[in-house]
Design a protein around this motif. Sequence first.
Motif, PDB file in Angstrom:
ATOM      1  N   GLY A  75      18.946  -2.658  39.114  1.00 27.42           N
ATOM      2  CA  GLY A  75      20.240  -3.280  39.337  1.00 27.42           C
ATOM      3  C   GLY A  75      20.197  -4.218  40.537  1.00 27.42           C
ATOM      4  O   GLY A  75      19.148  -4.420  41.161  1.00 27.42           O
TER       5      GLY A  75
ATOM      6  N   LEU B  70      25.052   1.512  41.209  1.00 26.15           N
ATOM      7  CA  LEU B  70      24.948   0.758  39.958  1.00 26.15           C
ATOM      8  C   LEU B  70      23.676   1.101  39.177  1.00 26.15           C
ATOM      9  O   LEU B  70      23.406   0.511  38.144  1.00 26.15           O
ATOM     10  CB  LEU B  70      25.008  -0.752  40.236  1.00 26.15           C
ATOM     11  CG  LEU B  70      26.348  -1.231  40.797  1.00 26.15           C
ATOM     12  CD1 LEU B  70      26.311  -2.733  41.075  1.00 26.15           C
ATOM     13  CD2 LEU B  70      27.494  -0.909  39.852  1.00 26.15           C
ATOM     14  N   LEU B  71      22.903   2.041  39.678  1.00 27.79           N
ATOM     15  CA  LEU B  71      21.744   2.519  38.906  1.00 27.79           C
ATOM     16  C   LEU B  71      22.259   3.294  37.697  1.00 27.79           C
ATOM     17  O   LEU B  71      23.289   3.960  37.782  1.00 27.79           O
ATOM     18  CB  LEU B  71      20.939   3.514  39.740  1.00 27.79           C
ATOM     19  CG  LEU B  71      19.885   3.018  40.703  1.00 27.79           C
ATOM     20  CD1 LEU B  71      19.307   4.215  41.450  1.00 27.79           C
ATOM     21  CD2 LEU B  71      18.770   2.304  39.961  1.00 27.79           C
ATOM     22  N   THR B  72      21.507   3.282  36.610  1.00 27.98           N
ATOM     23  CA  THR B  72      21.897   4.147  35.494  1.00 27.98           C
ATOM     24  C   THR B  72      21.496   5.581  35.836  1.00 27.98           C
ATOM     25  O   THR B  72      20.616   5.815  36.674  1.00 27.98           O
ATOM     26  CB  THR B  72      21.205   3.738  34.181  1.00 27.98           C
ATOM     27  OG1 THR B  72      19.800   3.902  34.351  1.00 27.98           O
ATOM     28  CG2 THR B  72      21.519   2.308  33.789  1.00 27.98           C
TER      29      THR B  72
ATOM     30  N   GLY C 247      17.472  -5.810  39.382  1.00 29.43           N
ATOM     31  CA  GLY C 247      18.259  -6.250  38.216  1.00 29.43           C
ATOM     32  C   GLY C 247      17.800  -5.569  36.957  1.00 29.43           C
ATOM     33  O   GLY C 247      17.626  -4.351  36.906  1.00 29.43           O
ATOM     34  N   ASP C 248      17.580  -6.364  35.924  1.00 27.57           N
ATOM     35  CA  ASP C 248      17.068  -5.853  34.652  1.00 27.57           C
ATOM     36  C   ASP C 248      15.622  -6.327  34.500  1.00 27.57           C
ATOM     37  O   ASP C 248      15.328  -7.486  34.779  1.00 27.57           O
ATOM     38  CB  ASP C 248      17.916  -6.393  33.492  1.00 27.57           C
ATOM     39  CG  ASP C 248      17.443  -5.817  32.165  1.00 27.57           C
ATOM     40  OD1 ASP C 248      17.964  -4.756  31.774  1.00 27.57           O
ATOM     41  OD2 ASP C 248      16.516  -6.390  31.550  1.00 27.57           O
TER      42      ASP C 248
ATOM     43  N   GLY D  99      18.684  -2.391  33.505  1.00 21.80           N
ATOM     44  CA  GLY D  99      19.432  -2.385  34.766  1.00 21.80           C
ATOM     45  C   GLY D  99      20.518  -3.453  34.705  1.00 21.80           C
ATOM     46  O   GLY D  99      20.494  -4.328  33.839  1.00 21.80           O
ATOM     47  N   ILE D 100      21.446  -3.367  35.634  1.00 23.22           N
ATOM     48  CA  ILE D 100      22.499  -4.386  35.706  1.00 23.22           C
ATOM     49  C   ILE D 100      21.890  -5.631  36.326  1.00 23.22           C
ATOM     50  O   ILE D 100      21.349  -5.582  37.441  1.00 23.22           O
ATOM     51  CB  ILE D 100      23.683  -3.860  36.533  1.00 23.22           C
ATOM     52  CG1 ILE D 100      24.377  -2.756  35.734  1.00 23.22           C
ATOM     53  CG2 ILE D 100      24.653  -4.983  36.897  1.00 23.22           C
ATOM     54  CD1 ILE D 100      25.562  -2.137  36.416  1.00 23.22           C
ATOM     55  N   THR D 101      21.964  -6.720  35.600  1.00 21.49           N
ATOM     56  CA  THR D 101      21.364  -7.959  36.101  1.00 21.49           C
ATOM     57  C   THR D 101      22.248  -8.575  37.201  1.00 21.49           C
ATOM     58  O   THR D 101      23.450  -8.283  37.291  1.00 21.49           O
ATOM     59  CB  THR D 101      21.113  -8.936  34.944  1.00 21.49           C
ATOM     60  OG1 THR D 101      20.322 -10.018  35.425  1.00 21.49           O
ATOM     61  CG2 THR D 101      22.407  -9.472  34.351  1.00 21.49           C
TER      62      THR D 101
ATOM     63  N   GLY E 175      26.280  -8.163  38.442  1.00 20.51           N
ATOM     64  CA  GLY E 175      26.626  -7.619  39.757  1.00 20.51           C
ATOM     65  C   GLY E 175      27.513  -8.586  40.522  1.00 20.51           C
ATOM     66  O   GLY E 175      28.522  -8.192  41.130  1.00 20.51           O
TER      67      GLY E 175
ATOM     68  N   THR F 232      26.363  -7.139  45.906  1.00 23.14           N
ATOM     69  CA  THR F 232      26.588  -5.685  45.751  1.00 23.14           C
ATOM     70  C   THR F 232      25.959  -4.833  46.855  1.00 23.14           C
ATOM     71  O   THR F 232      25.952  -3.615  46.757  1.00 23.14           O
ATOM     72  CB  THR F 232      26.140  -5.119  44.370  1.00 23.14           C
ATOM     73  OG1 THR F 232      24.723  -4.915  44.366  1.00 23.14           O
ATOM     74  CG2 THR F 232      26.554  -5.996  43.208  1.00 23.14           C
TER      75      THR F 232
END
Length: 265
Positions: free
Chosen positions: A15, A21-23, A93-94, A120-122, A126, A205
């Motif tokens: 992320g 924001l991590l899964t 990120g991803d 991951g959230i790119t 974010g 973030t």
Amino acid sequence: MKDRANGKVILIGAGPGDPDLLTVKALRIIQSADVVVFDRLVSPEIMALVPPGTRRIDVGKMPGFHTVPQEVINELLVDLAGQGLTVARLKGGDPLIFGRGSEEAAELRDAGIEVCYIPGITAAQGVAASTGVPLTHRGLATGVRYVTGHRARDASLDLDWVSLASEQTTLVVYMGAANIAEISTELMRHGLPETLPVMAVASATTPRETRLVSTLDCIAADVALADLPAPVLFVIGHVVSLYRGREADLSTALIVEPLRMHIHA
Ligand SMILES: C[S@@+](CC[C@H](N)C(=O)[O-])C[C@H]1O[C@@H](n2cnc3c(N)ncnc32)[C@H](O)[C@@H]1O
């Protein structure tokens, strides 16, 4: 002694920086892996979640290299998994968006190593969430494009300016800080208005987040003046007119107010 056959590499999107924001899956793997191999973009806040006893290898800076070549990273991953270790390969990120994750996976598979991905959230997502600037919005943008603003040494930017210069599409530029002057000039030359709003966000973030809102004709000068610390993401398009500064901010991020208030003057 680990069984060689059990070695594997899990390519994990960390992320944009905020550890929240991590899964859940990413966190589980980070906390159970034998070794964590991480990039420059993985925030210190995320690395703090790695158990103290877990081996960590920073491939953002390895002894003997200014920038660690991809082949060296590939060899390292093959070697570690070949020892039977579970390797958490953490990327900002991803891993499949400007992350070279697919290149690493191909090399590992060629070497007979098991590999899988955790998304991951790119950075674009974010940035959108932390600034409140959407990537699409009815009446302002019917689509979004992610492009790289990076060029190989001495090469010109290999971008399709004609199709990128669309006022209906939000343009998100990754790795564009060094070339934002050329990018903005080309977009104007291909028809985008000088007054089109542009937002640059550094370290989105994280507690170091910094934002700058400008326009296409001024963004290069404003970024140079602000001297934003890497990493920086640019959002170009009418959606940036929805930026509402501090009111939109729900995090504890530091905000540098726009140097030029073209939008909210
Ligand atoms: C090599 S690309 C990696 C992108 C990553 N895989 C992703 O999905 O976000 C590096 C670029 O991502 C952007 N970036 C990554 N994290 C960021 C952050 N927290 N804030 C702003 N930009 C970021 C910057 O444009 C940076 O130059």
